[in-house]
Design a protein around this motif. Structure first.
Motif, PDB file in Angstrom:
ATOM      1  N   SER A 161      12.010 -51.551  35.513  1.00 57.34           N
ATOM      2  CA  SER A 161      10.813 -50.817  35.925  1.00 57.34           C
ATOM      3  C   SER A 161      11.075 -49.318  35.970  1.00 57.34           C
ATOM      4  N   LYS A 162      12.246 -48.916  36.501  1.00 57.89           N
ATOM      5  CA  LYS A 162      12.583 -47.495  36.579  1.00 57.89           C
ATOM      6  C   LYS A 162      12.727 -46.893  35.185  1.00 57.89           C
ATOM      7  N   THR A 163      13.309 -47.661  34.262  1.00 57.63           N
ATOM      8  CA  THR A 163      13.461 -47.171  32.897  1.00 57.63           C
ATOM      9  C   THR A 163      12.106 -46.987  32.245  1.00 57.63           C
ATOM     10  N   LEU A 164      11.200 -47.954  32.509  1.00 54.89           N
ATOM     11  CA  LEU A 164       9.852 -47.861  31.943  1.00 54.89           C
ATOM     12  C   LEU A 164       9.113 -46.626  32.451  1.00 54.89           C
ATOM     13  N   ASN A 165       9.440 -46.200  33.656  1.00 56.70           N
ATOM     14  CA  ASN A 165       8.768 -45.048  34.249  1.00 56.70           C
ATOM     15  C   ASN A 165       9.689 -43.837  34.329  1.00 56.70           C
ATOM     16  N   GLY A 166      10.682 -43.801  33.447  1.00 55.12           N
ATOM     17  CA  GLY A 166      11.717 -42.787  33.542  1.00 55.12           C
ATOM     18  C   GLY A 166      11.405 -41.490  32.826  1.00 55.12           C
ATOM     19  N   ALA A 167      12.477 -40.761  32.548  1.00 45.68           N
ATOM     20  CA  ALA A 167      12.354 -39.391  32.079  1.00 45.68           C
ATOM     21  C   ALA A 167      11.799 -39.274  30.666  1.00 45.68           C
ATOM     22  N   SER A 168      11.994 -40.280  29.826  1.00 39.85           N
ATOM     23  CA  SER A 168      11.584 -40.151  28.425  1.00 39.85           C
ATOM     24  C   SER A 168      10.080 -39.953  28.293  1.00 39.85           C
ATOM     25  N   PHE A 169       9.312 -40.675  29.120  1.00 36.63           N
ATOM     26  CA  PHE A 169       7.863 -40.530  29.066  1.00 36.63           C
ATOM     27  C   PHE A 169       7.446 -39.137  29.537  1.00 36.63           C
ATOM     28  N   LYS A 170       8.095 -38.633  30.599  1.00 38.10           N
ATOM     29  CA  LYS A 170       7.780 -37.299  31.107  1.00 38.10           C
ATOM     30  C   LYS A 170       8.137 -36.234  30.065  1.00 38.10           C
ATOM     31  N   THR A 171       9.279 -36.448  29.382  1.00 35.76           N
ATOM     32  CA  THR A 171       9.690 -35.506  28.343  1.00 35.76           C
ATOM     33  C   THR A 171       8.683 -35.488  27.206  1.00 35.76           C
ATOM     34  N   PHE A 172       8.210 -36.663  26.821  1.00 35.72           N
ATOM     35  CA  PHE A 172       7.217 -36.789  25.758  1.00 35.72           C
ATOM     36  C   PHE A 172       5.941 -36.052  26.149  1.00 35.72           C
ATOM     37  N   LYS A 173       5.535 -36.200  27.410  1.00 33.01           N
ATOM     38  CA  LYS A 173       4.325 -35.541  27.892  1.00 33.01           C
ATOM     39  C   LYS A 173       4.504 -34.025  27.893  1.00 33.01           C
ATOM     40  N   SER A 174       5.685 -33.533  28.321  1.00 31.60           N
ATOM     41  CA  SER A 174       5.963 -32.089  28.327  1.00 31.60           C
ATOM     42  C   SER A 174       5.935 -31.524  26.911  1.00 31.60           C
ATOM     43  N   ALA A 175       6.447 -32.318  25.965  1.00 32.04           N
ATOM     44  CA  ALA A 175       6.433 -31.879  24.568  1.00 32.04           C
ATOM     45  C   ALA A 175       5.007 -31.723  24.071  1.00 32.04           C
ATOM     46  N   ASN A 176       4.151 -32.656  24.424  1.00 35.15           N
ATOM     47  CA  ASN A 176       2.745 -32.575  24.021  1.00 35.15           C
ATOM     48  C   ASN A 176       2.067 -31.348  24.635  1.00 35.15           C
ATOM     49  N   GLU A 177       2.409 -31.020  25.878  1.00 33.98           N
ATOM     50  CA  GLU A 177       1.835 -29.848  26.526  1.00 33.98           C
ATOM     51  C   GLU A 177       2.246 -28.565  25.798  1.00 33.98           C
ATOM     52  N   ALA A 178       3.528 -28.495  25.397  1.00 36.79           N
ATOM     53  CA  ALA A 178       4.007 -27.324  24.642  1.00 36.79           C
ATOM     54  C   ALA A 178       3.300 -27.224  23.302  1.00 36.79           C
ATOM     55  N   LEU A 179       3.070 -28.378  22.669  1.00 42.49           N
ATOM     56  CA  LEU A 179       2.370 -28.397  21.381  1.00 42.49           C
ATOM     57  C   LEU A 179       0.932 -27.941  21.545  1.00 42.49           C
ATOM     58  N   ARG A 180       0.285 -28.365  22.621  1.00 36.67           N
ATOM     59  CA  ARG A 180      -1.103 -28.007  22.887  1.00 36.67           C
ATOM     60  C   ARG A 180      -1.250 -26.499  23.107  1.00 36.67           C
ATOM     61  N   GLU A 181      -0.293 -25.921  23.850  1.00 28.76           N
ATOM     62  CA  GLU A 181      -0.358 -24.498  24.155  1.00 28.76           C
ATOM     63  C   GLU A 181      -0.247 -23.626  22.898  1.00 28.76           C
ATOM     64  N   ASN A 182       0.389 -24.154  21.867  1.00 25.32           N
ATOM     65  CA  ASN A 182       0.637 -23.349  20.661  1.00 25.32           C
ATOM     66  C   ASN A 182      -0.071 -23.901  19.432  1.00 25.32           C
ATOM     67  N   ILE A 183      -1.106 -24.728  19.652  1.00 26.74           N
ATOM     68  CA  ILE A 183      -1.759 -25.394  18.523  1.00 26.74           C
ATOM     69  C   ILE A 183      -2.453 -24.413  17.586  1.00 26.74           C
ATOM     70  N   ASP A 184      -2.925 -23.275  18.137  1.00 27.02           N
ATOM     71  CA  ASP A 184      -3.659 -22.307  17.304  1.00 27.02           C
ATOM     72  C   ASP A 184      -2.747 -21.569  16.334  1.00 27.02           C
ATOM     73  N   ASN A 185      -1.490 -21.430  16.659  1.00 27.07           N
ATOM     74  CA  ASN A 185      -0.536 -20.781  15.745  1.00 27.07           C
ATOM     75  C   ASN A 185       0.678 -21.686  15.545  1.00 27.07           C
ATOM     76  N   ILE A 186       0.379 -22.945  15.254  1.00 21.75           N
ATOM     77  CA  ILE A 186       1.408 -23.975  15.220  1.00 21.75           C
ATOM     78  C   ILE A 186       2.495 -23.709  14.181  1.00 21.75           C
ATOM     79  N   TYR A 187       2.083 -23.203  13.000  1.00 20.02           N
ATOM     80  CA  TYR A 187       3.086 -22.991  11.935  1.00 20.02           C
ATOM     81  C   TYR A 187       4.058 -21.865  12.315  1.00 20.02           C
TER      82      TYR A 187
END
Length: 403
Positions: A161-187
């Motif tokens: 259960s802890k692995t299912l709710n662990g850091a990898s999912f949070k890291t994935f979410k943080s990556a998406n947030e960084a991508l969202r912030e820079n989507i207008d000048n992504i290249y």
């Protein structure tokens, strides 16, 4: 998939689906839905209708009062929160990831429930046979060991259960947030910003992260399977003794091995080194239930005596031999030993040195040995110098020829 514009519409959609024998897997609820009831009201009422629906709160407010919401909507399965703004593709990915994780958790819960149901059924079958006090005492010890094994299963389940709710999912979410912030000048972000390069490297390593988590899952499941096998062995031995009601010729080695199976998890937990010297073919005539009761009590007393012994010095030695006056079984430990004062009353009814002890164990062993025509004796050189219990049994019918 159903789209609702108001909180009461969402509640009605759930109620209507339930009437048709259907349900929703997940509900994404905005907090503010003017002019009708808000999303928290909807979550509260949906949870009242169906506790299995996973609820995700969607909000643009960064200072959302999570504690206040969870007081109104107890997180039976858990409440999750998604911050606006977001892209539809992110929500789809979010929902897909959550669904996969919740499905894995539900399967784990089902496995545990089925295991508990089967275990209770098997234990019930055993208890129906155990109407004699000595067998009931054995059962108490057996169930204690089964409980220890189940605790190990619980630990493995919690780790999954802890692995299912662990850091990898949070890291994935943080990556998406960084991508969202820079989507207008992504290249430009990917090509010229060091964070962009790191983000791409992160995405390339996602499969490696998931592979590592899956390997961890496989390890936890192997641990669960090993413990289930241990429970099956204990229950199998227990059932064998539950069917015994007459004195019979018993191989000393076999019944000692059965006693160790019943106490295996306790021996492992105490990290005891075990040595056994039992000749092949040695027999005694006894009641199975009484003899296994005696041996288990000897093991339990030895384990308790070694609690304060340094781990590297903990040793339990079982030996057996044929002598002119009968068959001997000796149980020797490297524990705390017994004082001269306690030695005199060790087999007395009600005597115990443990705060939670009832004082029946060694007394009953003495009584059973007399019933079997034998005797039990104890030797200790003093406190801190270990103890040896010696069981002497009369010959079964004729002496076993030496081999």
């Amino acid at each position: 998939l159903t789209l609702c514009h108001q909180g009461d519409e969402a509640v009605e959609a759930v109620r209507s689906a339930l009437k048709k024998g259907q349900t929703f897997a997940m509900a994404f609820l905005d907090v503010i839905m003017p002019p009708g009831p808000d999303g928290v009201w909807a979550a509260e009422n949906i949870r009242a209708l169906d506790k299995e629906i996973q609820i995700v709160i969607v909000t643009a407010y960064s200072d959302i009062k999570v504690d206040e919401i969870e007081r109104r909507v107890p997180p039976v399965n858990r409440l999750l929160y998604v911050q606006k703004p977001f892209f539809p593709s992110e929500i789809r990915q979010f929902a897909s990831t959550l669904a996969a994780r919740w499905q894995a958790e539900k399967k784990l819960i089902d496995i545990n429930q089925n295991l508990e149901t089967e275990l209770n059924k098997r234990i019930g079958e055993i208890l129906q046979k155990e109407y004699k006090s000595e067998l009931a005492d054995i059962t108490t010890g057996t169930l204690h060991n089964v409980k220890n094994i189940l605790n190990g299963i619980k630990v493995s389940s919690e780790s999954i259960s802890k692995t299912l709710n662990g850091a990898s999912f949070k890291t994935f979410k943080s990556a998406n947030e960084a991508l969202r912030e820079n989507i207008d000048n992504i290249y430009d972000f990917i090509k010229n910003n060091p964070k962009g390069e790191k983000l791409m490297q992160l995405y390339l390593k996602i499969d490696e992260t998931f592979d590592n988590e899956m390997e961890a899952f496989r390890g936890y499941l192997r641990s669960i399977n090993d413990r289930v096998d241990a429970i099956e062995k204990i229950v199998s031995v227990q059932q064998k003794y539950g069917a015994s009601s007459m004195a019979e010729d018993l191989f000393v080695r076999d019944i000692i091995e059965d006693a160790f199976i019943m106490q295996a998890k306790s021996i492992d937990a105490y990290k005891i080194k075990v040595e056994k010297t039992i000749p092949v073919g040695l027999k005694i005539k006894a009641f199975k239930t009484k003899l296994i009761h005696i041996l288990i009590n000897c093991i339990k007393n030895a384990l308790e005596a070694m609690i304060k012994t340094p781990v590297e010095d903990r040793k339990l030695v079982f030996s057996s031999e044929q002598a002119e006056d009968g068959i001997y079984i000796k149980v020797k430990d490297t524990g705390c030993g017994i004082s001269k004062e306690n030695m005199k009353k060790l087999f007395s009814h009600g005597f115990t040195t443990r705060e939670d002890g009832h004082g029946f164990g060694l007394h009953s062993c003495s009584v059973y040995m007399k019933e079997l025509g034998g005797e039990i004796d104890v030797y200790s050189a003093g406190e801190g110098k270990g103890t040896t219990f010696t069981l002497r049994f009369p010959f079964s019918a004729e002496k076993v020829s030496a081999k």
